[in-house]
Design an enzyme around this catalytic site. Structure first.
Site, PDB file in Angstrom:
ATOM      1  N   ASP A   1       2.663   4.387  -7.819  1.00 30.38           N
ATOM      2  CA  ASP A   1       4.004   4.922  -8.107  1.00 30.38           C
ATOM      3  C   ASP A   1       3.941   5.851  -9.324  1.00 30.38           C
ATOM      4  O   ASP A   1       4.596   5.613 -10.337  1.00 30.38           O
ATOM      5  CB  ASP A   1       4.974   3.765  -8.362  1.00 30.38           C
ATOM      6  CG  ASP A   1       6.429   4.216  -8.296  1.00 30.38           C
ATOM      7  OD1 ASP A   1       6.685   5.346  -7.825  1.00 30.38           O
ATOM      8  OD2 ASP A   1       7.313   3.437  -8.710  1.00 30.38           O
TER       9      ASP A   1
ATOM     10  N   VAL B   1      13.015  -7.083 -12.418  1.00 31.25           N
ATOM     11  CA  VAL B   1      12.457  -6.645 -13.699  1.00 31.25           C
ATOM     12  C   VAL B   1      13.511  -6.840 -14.776  1.00 31.25           C
ATOM     13  O   VAL B   1      14.663  -6.438 -14.601  1.00 31.25           O
ATOM     14  CB  VAL B   1      12.024  -5.164 -13.660  1.00 31.25           C
ATOM     15  CG1 VAL B   1      11.473  -4.744 -15.012  1.00 31.25           C
ATOM     16  CG2 VAL B   1      10.994  -4.930 -12.571  1.00 31.25           C
TER      17      VAL B   1
END
Length: 927
Positions: free
Chosen positions: A786, A679
């Site tokens: 998540d 990321v």
């Protein structure tokens, strides 16, 4: 001398008053009630009339008989009923104050905030008591133990302890109460098994043990309760199967064992329950076929077997359900057709069979023999046409047929169905014209006809739909026609989507368009100019006109729209300069590219266009050289890039990035070399900063991952972070997320921002709405995977939370081959359900984290043993809610939602739709 006399007179008066009041309050029952009042917290002053009235009181009559909530016998010599319900009282209840009420028949202290242990003195000394209601309080600890002496309450008929915080085992001694007819111990934290002795009640008619932490096997002795008419024992975590002995309960009218972790199959012996009206067995693990014998319960009104693993077909024996109103078989593994006998049921008003494997055509007579109100057969494999008479009885208000294989035209009868509120027919193969006459649909609020083959244009009278707020007709490539002239004046219309519909003509004038928030008209044949009157649409957040033939300039007044965050005018025939306001520049190059006569930031400077003619000859000369160079580079590119050609997918209404834009933003033709982390951030050539996530495709899972990413990209909700698009080849995917608005996470806000209750409530509701959309509005459902405070993002100006990272965990399951990628397989659905359960659990933990300002992180396992009153006091303190604040009721109910979500027993947790509903009820109850 005179003052001395006055002093003596005053002293005598007060002395007389003291002795008089003492004599009046001398009766023990009045004194006990006054003492009880002194021990309680009465913030609403509900007991304000509990004081001694001196005149007109006889020697024998009790002074308390005139007080609110107190009822005495005919002679006013003894209290026989005490009703303190719903008086906003709190505190620990002193048991000794009740010992004098030997004639008490009724005691009701429900719907208050009493806490601590329930005093045993009340339970075992009020021997004449017939009714005891202590429901909806915060009593904790074990329920009073009778020590084998259940006879002290031998006259008790009614016992309601619903919604408290009792723990420990269920009280066995209650089974000795031979006159007991109603027993309600639901909604606490009782553990262990249901005692087998509970099968020995002599007169019991109502038994409710639901919503606890009960385990073990359901005792077969419950089949001995031959007087029972109502049994609710669901929302616990049992082991094993449903005892077939329950079939002996011949008087039973209501049976609820939902959400109870039960396995096995539905007992055939239930056919003996000839008086049963409601059967709820949803959210279990029941398997095999529905027994044919179930159809012999002709008294059934409500049958809900949803969310199990039932297979096979709907039994023809259901023809006997002449009283059935609700049939819910959704979320199972059933197949076959919908039998004609279902269409013949005269009382049926709700039919839920979505998310199964049903096929074939719907019965032609569906809706003609019963007053159908709600039909949902979505996400199956039905084909054929919509039954012509589905609304012939005139009460249909929700019709959900999406994600099937339906064909044919939409029946004209739907236009006469004036009760329709919601209709979803998307993702089918319907053809022909839209038959709706909106003047005959006064209550319609939601219409989705997207992804079909409809023709004939949008009905011109759509503006007469006074309650319509959502209309989606996108991806009907042969629809054609023009936009209705008064489309924007529909009074409640918020979302209008008609992309890829071959619509032509000009954009209607934007008049009376204050409610519209989203306009999606990309990839049509719309011409003319974009009128400056669009600035009157004060609620507009997004307008997508990409891929049309719009001419003229960009109205500067667009900058006046206070909520505009999405603008796409690319690939039109716009000209002139882009207005200099920062609103336009923030949209990026993607919003304007493909307009050859448009210039200005973020495109090229307008001054460059003035010298265009001067360089045209030079450009022509260079063309041949560039063609040769391009051909050479192409050959080299094909040979060197063994990973395959890079492609780009941009989602509707969002920037049209190209693969080259993304690759250049990494500073290398192969981005793997410059993006080591999974990321990161990247600045595109347009100047827009995006979040980039790298995914390595494993074992030929490219199409699977791309399909899930497309579904995630099409998931649009105010509480979800926007996925802009993705760039991919045969081995890698780079996913691009919006980074412009989201500058702070929830975890950071809890450390730095205000922590008042109103803000917390808004955050919790926003997260719930986002999860509810993923779980219940996306098909198939998208589990977040998540849910935690670091994945909840905000912008600077609002406290509206946005969920990031949604869907990636499930997508990685598919990418790694941990889940079958075949659509609608049982394996895939099971994984989705399991991930949804984790989302619900984590949402409950997140609520507690928000309410305690981060002090209770990941506290699901630890909080179960903490008394509810202790937890509530902690939350009140952290949320700046005082003991006298009416907001305590709201906070309490939000805490209860959190505790439901973090139950160790998955079947006892609410789905996100229910959780959001509970939160809304908590919000509205005190308004």
């Amino acid at each position: 001398m005179e003052s001395s006399k006055k002093y003596k007179l005053c002293s005598c008066f007060y002395l007389f008053l003291f002795f008089f009041l003492t004599s009046v309050a001398a009766d023990p029952q009045t004194e006990s009630l006054l003492s009880l009042k002194s021990h309680l917290t009465d913030n609403s002053n509900s007991l304000k009339d509990w004081f001694i009235i001196t005149p007109g009181v006889s020697d024998k009559a009790l002074a308390c008989c005139s007080w609110s909530g107190v009822r005495c016998n005919q002679a006013s010599t003894s209290v026989v009923s005490l009703d303190l319900s719903s008086k906003n009282l709190a505190g620990d209840l002193p048991g000794n104050e009740f010992l004098v009420f030997t004639d008490l028949l009724e005691l009701n202290i429900s719907d208050n905030s009493f806490s601590g242990e329930f005093p045993a003195e009340i339970f075992f000394n009020l021997t004449n008591l017939r009714s005891l209601d202590i429901s909806r309080n915060n009593f904790s600890g074990p329920f009073p133990d009778g020590n084998g002496n259940g006879s002290s309450l031998k006259n008790l008929i009614f016992l309601d302890a619903l919604s408290n915080s009792f723990s420990g085992p269920l009280p066995i001694h209650l089974s000795q109460l031979e006159n007991l007819k109603v027993l309600n111990l639901a909604g606490s934290y009782f553990t262990g098994s249901i005692p087998s002795q509970y099968g020995s009640f002599k007169s019991l008619e109502f038994l409710h043990l639901g919503g606890n932490l009960l385990s073990g096997h359901i005792p077969q002795e419950l089949g001995n309760l031959t007087t029972l008419t109502h049994m609710e024992i669901g929302y616990n975590s049992y082991q094993g199967v449903i005892p077939w002995q329950i079939g002996y309960l011949s008087e039973l009218k209501y049976l609820d064992i939902a959400g109870a972790n039960l396995s096995g199959f539905i007992p055939k012996h239930f056919s003996n329950l000839t008086k049963l009206e409601s059967l709820f067995l949803f959210k279990n693990h029941l398997s095999k076929e529905i027994p044919w014998e179930l159809g012999q319960i002709t008294s059934l009104v409500n049958l809900d077997l949803s969310d199990n693993h039932l297979s096979g077909t709907i039994p023809e024996s259901f023809a006997g359900f002449k009283n059935l109103r609700l049939l819910n078989l959704m979320y199972n593994e059933m197949s076959g057709t919908l039998p004609e006998v279902i269409a013949q049921l005269p009382s049926l008003d709700t039919l839920f069979i979505w998310n199964n494997y049903f096929s074939g055509s719907l019965p032609k007579s569906l809706g003609m023999n019963s007053k159908l109100r709600w039909v949902d057969v979505s996400t199956n494999s039905f084909q054929g046409e919509i039954p012509q008479g589905i609304c012939s009885r005139g009460v249909l208000y929700k019709l959900m047929l999406f994600s099937n294989n339906f064909t044919g035209t939409l029946p004209q009868s739907l236009s006469n169905c004036s009760t329709l509120v919601r209709i979803r027919l998307e993702d089918n193969s319907f053809s022909g014209v839209i038959p709706f006459s909106f003047s005959q649909l006064p209550d319609i609020s939601y219409i989705d006809l997207s992804r079909n083959r409809l023709t004939g244009g949008i009905p011109l009278d759509i503006s007469k739909a006074t309650k319509l707020d959502y209309f989606n007709i996108s991806n009907n490539p042969e629809l054609g026609g023009k936009l209705p002239p008064h489309i924007w004046s529909a009074p409640r219309l918020q979302n209008f989507s008609a992309s890829s519909c071959s619509i032509s003509g000009r954009l209607p004038e934007f008049a009376s368009c204050k409610s519209i928030t989203v306009i999606e008209l990309s990839n049509n044949n719309i011409s003319g100019m974009l009128s400056p009157t669009v600035s009157t649409c004060g609620s507009l957040q997004k307008i997508d006109l990409a891929g049309n033939s719009i001419t003229g300039g960009i109205p500067e007044r667009l900058a006046k729209l206070p909520h505009l965050t999405g603008l796409d005018l690319s690939h039109n025939n716009l000209s002139g300069s882009i207005p200099s306001d920062k609103v336009f520049q923030s949209m990026g190059k993607h919003a304007y590219e493909g307009n050859k006569n448009l210039c200005g930031v973020p495109l090229k400077s307008c001054s460059a266009y003035s010298s265009r003619k001067l360089v045209s000859v030079a450009v022509a000369c260079l063309v041949s050289i560039l063609l040769i160079l391009a051909a050479t580079l192409a050959l080299y590119y094909i040979r060197q890039r063994s990973q395959g050609q890079w492609k780009m997918v941009s989602f509707a209404g969002l920037p049209h990035f190209t693969a080259d834009d993304v690759l250049r933003s990494f500073g290398s033709p192969e981005p793997t070399e410059s993006v080591p982390a999974s990321v990161s951030k990247a600045v595109l050539p347009t100047g827009i900063t995006v979040i980039v996530r790298k995914i390595e495709l494993l074992d030929k899972k490219k199409s699977v991952v791309l399909n899930v990413l497309t579904q995630m990209g099409n998931a649009r909700h105010v509480n979800l972070v926007r996925l802009l698009g993705f760039c991919y080849n045969n081995h890698l995917v780079y996913v691009l997320y919006d980074n412009n608005l989201h500058t702070e996470t929830l975890a950071e806000k809890m450390r730095t921002k205000k922590k008042d209750w109103a803000t917390k409530k808004k955050i919790i509701n926003g997260v719930a709405k986002g999860l509810c959309f993923l779980h219940h509005e996306c098909y198939p459902a998208i589990p977040h995977g998540d849910v935690r405070s670091t994945n909840i993002l905000f912008d600077d100006d609002k406290m509206e939370p946005c969920l990031g990272e949604f869907g990636f965990k499930y997508m990685q399951h598919l990418n790694k081959g941990l889940v079958s990628s075949t659509a609608n397989t049982a394996d895939q659905m099971n994984v989705i359900r399991a991930e949804q359960q984790k989302d619900i659990y984590n949402f409950g933990q997140l609520i507690l984290e928000v309410l305690t300002n981060g002090k209770l992180m990941n506290a699901g396992g630890l909080i179960q043993n903490k008394p509810k009153d202790v937890l509530l006091r902690e939350v009140y303190t952290e949320s700046e809610v005082s003991s006298s604040d009416f907001k305590q009721g709201e906070v309490k109910r939000v805490v209860e939602v959190a505790l439901l979500c973090i139950r160790s027993n998955q079947s006892g947790r609410p789905c996100m739709e229910d959780a959001l509903k509970f939160l809304s009820e908590a919000d509205n109850r005190f308004k």
